[in-house]
Design an enzyme around this catalytic site. Structure first.
Site, PDB file in Angstrom:
ATOM      1  N   GLY A  25     -17.725  82.568  13.248  1.00  0.00           N
ATOM      2  CA  GLY A  25     -17.877  82.418  14.700  1.00  0.00           C
ATOM      3  C   GLY A  25     -18.962  83.267  15.327  1.00  0.00           C
ATOM      4  CG  ASP A  36     -20.246  71.574  12.110  1.00  0.00           C
ATOM      5  OD1 ASP A  36     -19.035  71.456  12.399  1.00  0.00           O
ATOM      6  OD2 ASP A  36     -21.146  71.004  12.740  1.00  0.00           O
ATOM      7  CB  ILE A  40     -15.094  78.600  15.880  1.00  0.00           C
ATOM      8  CG1 ILE A  40     -13.946  77.886  15.179  1.00  0.00           C
ATOM      9  CG2 ILE A  40     -15.822  79.500  14.892  1.00  0.00           C
ATOM     10  CD1 ILE A  40     -14.382  76.978  14.038  1.00  0.00           C
ATOM     11  CE1 TYR A  94     -10.313  79.116  28.173  1.00  0.00           C
ATOM     12  CE2 TYR A  94      -8.057  78.559  27.588  1.00  0.00           C
ATOM     13  CZ  TYR A  94      -9.293  79.087  27.250  1.00  0.00           C
ATOM     14  OH  TYR A  94      -9.496  79.574  25.983  1.00  0.00           O
ATOM     15  CE  LYS A 137      -9.201  79.357  22.674  1.00  0.00           C
ATOM     16  NZ  LYS A 137      -9.884  79.625  21.406  1.00  0.00           N
ATOM     17  CB  THR A 140     -19.369  84.843  24.551  1.00  0.00           C
ATOM     18  OG1 THR A 140     -18.369  83.917  24.987  1.00  0.00           O
ATOM     19  CG2 THR A 140     -18.732  86.191  24.267  1.00  0.00           C
ATOM     20  CB  ALA A 161     -17.649  80.110  23.719  1.00  0.00           C
TER      21      ALA A 161
HETATM   22  N1  LIG Z   1     -15.492  84.809  25.736  1.00  0.00           N
HETATM   23  C1  LIG Z   1     -14.280  84.861  26.230  1.00  0.00           C
HETATM   24  O1  LIG Z   1     -14.073  85.172  27.410  1.00  0.00           O
HETATM   25  C2  LIG Z   1     -13.103  84.541  25.349  1.00  0.00           C
HETATM   26  C3  LIG Z   1     -11.833  84.994  25.733  1.00  0.00           C
HETATM   27  C4  LIG Z   1     -10.748  84.691  24.926  1.00  0.00           C
HETATM   28  C5  LIG Z   1     -10.928  83.967  23.763  1.00  0.00           C
HETATM   29  N2  LIG Z   1     -12.187  83.537  23.422  1.00  0.00           N
HETATM   30  C6  LIG Z   1     -12.321  82.776  22.172  1.00  0.00           C
HETATM   31  O2  LIG Z   1     -13.064  83.543  21.265  1.00  0.00           O
HETATM   32  C7  LIG Z   1     -13.640  82.670  20.298  1.00  0.00           C
HETATM   33  C8  LIG Z   1     -15.115  83.016  20.102  1.00  0.00           C
HETATM   34  O3  LIG Z   1     -15.847  82.688  21.261  1.00  0.00           O
HETATM   35  P1  LIG Z   1     -16.945  83.658  21.902  1.00  0.00           P
HETATM   36  O4  LIG Z   1     -16.517  83.900  23.309  1.00  0.00           O
HETATM   37  O5  LIG Z   1     -17.239  84.783  21.013  1.00  0.00           O
HETATM   38  O6  LIG Z   1     -18.231  82.685  22.043  1.00  0.00           O
HETATM   39  P2  LIG Z   1     -19.420  82.338  21.016  1.00  0.00           P
HETATM   40  O7  LIG Z   1     -20.140  81.211  21.659  1.00  0.00           O
HETATM   41  O8  LIG Z   1     -20.190  83.550  20.697  1.00  0.00           O
HETATM   42  O9  LIG Z   1     -18.644  81.864  19.703  1.00  0.00           O
HETATM   43  C9  LIG Z   1     -18.133  80.557  19.553  1.00  0.00           C
HETATM   44  C10 LIG Z   1     -18.442  80.156  18.136  1.00  0.00           C
HETATM   45  O10 LIG Z   1     -17.841  78.886  17.823  1.00  0.00           O
HETATM   46  C11 LIG Z   1     -18.690  78.305  16.856  1.00  0.00           C
HETATM   47  N3  LIG Z   1     -18.400  76.881  16.657  1.00  0.00           N
HETATM   48  C12 LIG Z   1     -18.330  75.896  17.599  1.00  0.00           C
HETATM   49  N4  LIG Z   1     -18.125  74.703  16.978  1.00  0.00           N
HETATM   50  C13 LIG Z   1     -18.030  74.948  15.637  1.00  0.00           C
HETATM   51  C14 LIG Z   1     -17.843  74.157  14.486  1.00  0.00           C
HETATM   52  N5  LIG Z   1     -17.714  72.807  14.566  1.00  0.00           N
HETATM   53  N6  LIG Z   1     -17.816  74.753  13.275  1.00  0.00           N
HETATM   54  C15 LIG Z   1     -17.961  76.089  13.133  1.00  0.00           C
HETATM   55  N7  LIG Z   1     -18.181  76.908  14.203  1.00  0.00           N
HETATM   56  C16 LIG Z   1     -18.206  76.332  15.438  1.00  0.00           C
HETATM   57  C17 LIG Z   1     -20.080  78.556  17.420  1.00  0.00           C
HETATM   58  O11 LIG Z   1     -21.066  78.368  16.420  1.00  0.00           O
HETATM   59  C18 LIG Z   1     -19.951  80.003  17.865  1.00  0.00           C
HETATM   60  O12 LIG Z   1     -20.340  80.880  16.825  1.00  0.00           O
HETATM   61  C19 LIG Z   1     -13.354  81.254  20.773  1.00  0.00           C
HETATM   62  O13 LIG Z   1     -12.190  80.768  20.121  1.00  0.00           O
HETATM   63  C20 LIG Z   1     -13.053  81.461  22.250  1.00  0.00           C
HETATM   64  O14 LIG Z   1     -12.237  80.433  22.790  1.00  0.00           O
HETATM   65  C21 LIG Z   1     -13.263  83.819  24.182  1.00  0.00           C
END
Ligand SMILES: NC(=O)c1ccc[n+]([C@@H]2O[C@H](COP(=O)([O-])OP(=O)(O)OC[C@H]3O[C@@H](n4cnc5c(N)ncnc54)[C@H](O)[C@@H]3O)[C@@H](O)[C@H]2O)c1
Length: 259
Positions: A18, A69, A97, A160, A167, A198, A200
């Site tokens: 991720g 992926d 991810i 959301y 989730k 981030t 995402a």
């Molecule tokens: N940023 C926030 O506020 C937050 C809060 C709580 C939870 N999250 C969760 O944390 C996790 C990481 O997100 P982040 O915020 O670090 O953003 P990010 O964009 O840095 O990471 C998301 C990752 O998902 C990967 N991804 C998407 N589709 C994919 C696929 N088909 N195969 C493999 N990888 C895939 C992307 O390549 C990326 O590396 C996610 O599950 C997100 O829902 C984020």
């Protein structure tokens, strides 16, 4: 701070999925694992992502790097074959991810298409179950698995949308996997970080408002950073947390306890 850190995960092998860039939660996890002595395997989504992720993998001294992926049949299996060949075991798995098609994410849940819902559920939830299935046989000395969730799984967080039910399914999957894998010494946690800027997160409408609200509500008075999430996972992967499994662990400065 690092001068006080002991290598409590020395000898541990961690697969971290991720990392998109240096703001990714997964990058914080990998950095924290390295700080406490673990080795890491790092993946990138595709060739476009590779140029951003590869320098970070080098900086982290990643022993294994590979494309992944989870939507491409066979890539997950190839990754675990590589881990089996190089390491012969695995101690830690991080699934960080998530994905939902933009129109399905930006509209309310009522207007989410069946295809969009299925895609979001597959990438953001079922792929963790697939990873757990492949990782478990490599965790012959026990291990710890993590999946990133969010408070929107438990309570309605405006904007959301479809990711709330997705989730919620992910958190339930963690509980059921904790049950099925517990006797193998494998512990499974959903981690629920507070909002972090981030890539995402930038897909969510009015994300800045979520961030400001979290900063206002947090008993600790500030929002979290990716290293807070990383060191929480490092602790949970260590022997200090050996009797903990199945929980959703909040890393949010206490926001979730406030009405
Ligand atoms: N940023 C926030 O506020 C937050 C809060 C709580 C939870 N999250 C969760 O944390 C996790 C990481 O997100 P982040 O915020 O670090 O953003 P990010 O964009 O840095 O990471 C998301 C990752 O998902 C990967 N991804 C998407 N589709 C994919 C696929 N088909 N195969 C493999 N990888 C895939 C992307 O390549 C990326 O590396 C996610 O599950 C997100 O829902 C984020």
């Amino acid at each position: 701070m690092s001068a006080e850190i002991r290598p409590v995960l020395a000898g541990h092998k961690a697969l971290v999925v991720g990392i998109a860039n240096d703001r990714s939660i997964a990058y914080g996890c990998a950095k924290a694992f390295r700080a406490v002595g673990a080795e890491v395997a790092i993946t990138w989504l595709n060739e476009k992502a590779r140029s951003h992720v590869e320098p970070l993998a080098t900086e982290l001294g990643a022993e294994i790097t590979a494309p992944l992926d989870v939507s491409i049949p066979g890539q997950l299996e190839a990754l675990f074959e590589l881990i089996q060949a190089r390491w012969g075991k695995l101690d830690i798995l991080v699934h960080s991810i998530a994905f939902a098609p933009k129109d399905d994410l930006r509209g309310g849940l009522l207007s989410c298409s069946a295809e969009g819902f299925a895609k979001a559920m597959d990438v953001s939830c079922h792929s963790f179950i697939r990873m757990a299935r492949l990782a478990a046989p490599l965790m012959s000395d026990g291990g710890t698995m993590f999946a990133m969730s969010y408070y929107g799984a438990q309570r309605v967080v405006p904007n959301y949308n479809v990711m709330g039910p997705v989730k919620a399914a992910l958190e339930a999957a963690c509980r059921y996997l904790a049950f099925e894998l517990g006797t193998a010494g494998i512990r499974v946690h959903a981690i629920s970080p507070g909002p972090l800027s981030t890539r995402a997160a930038s897909g969510l409408k009015d994300f800045d408002l979520m961030l400001n609200a979290a900063a206002r509500k947090a008993p600790l008075g500030e929002v979290v950073d990716i290293m807070d999430v990383g060191f929480t996972c490092a602790y949970l992967a260590s022997g200090f947390a050996r009797r903990l499994t199945g929980d959703t662990v909040y890393v949010d400065g206490g926001v979730n306890v406030i009405a």
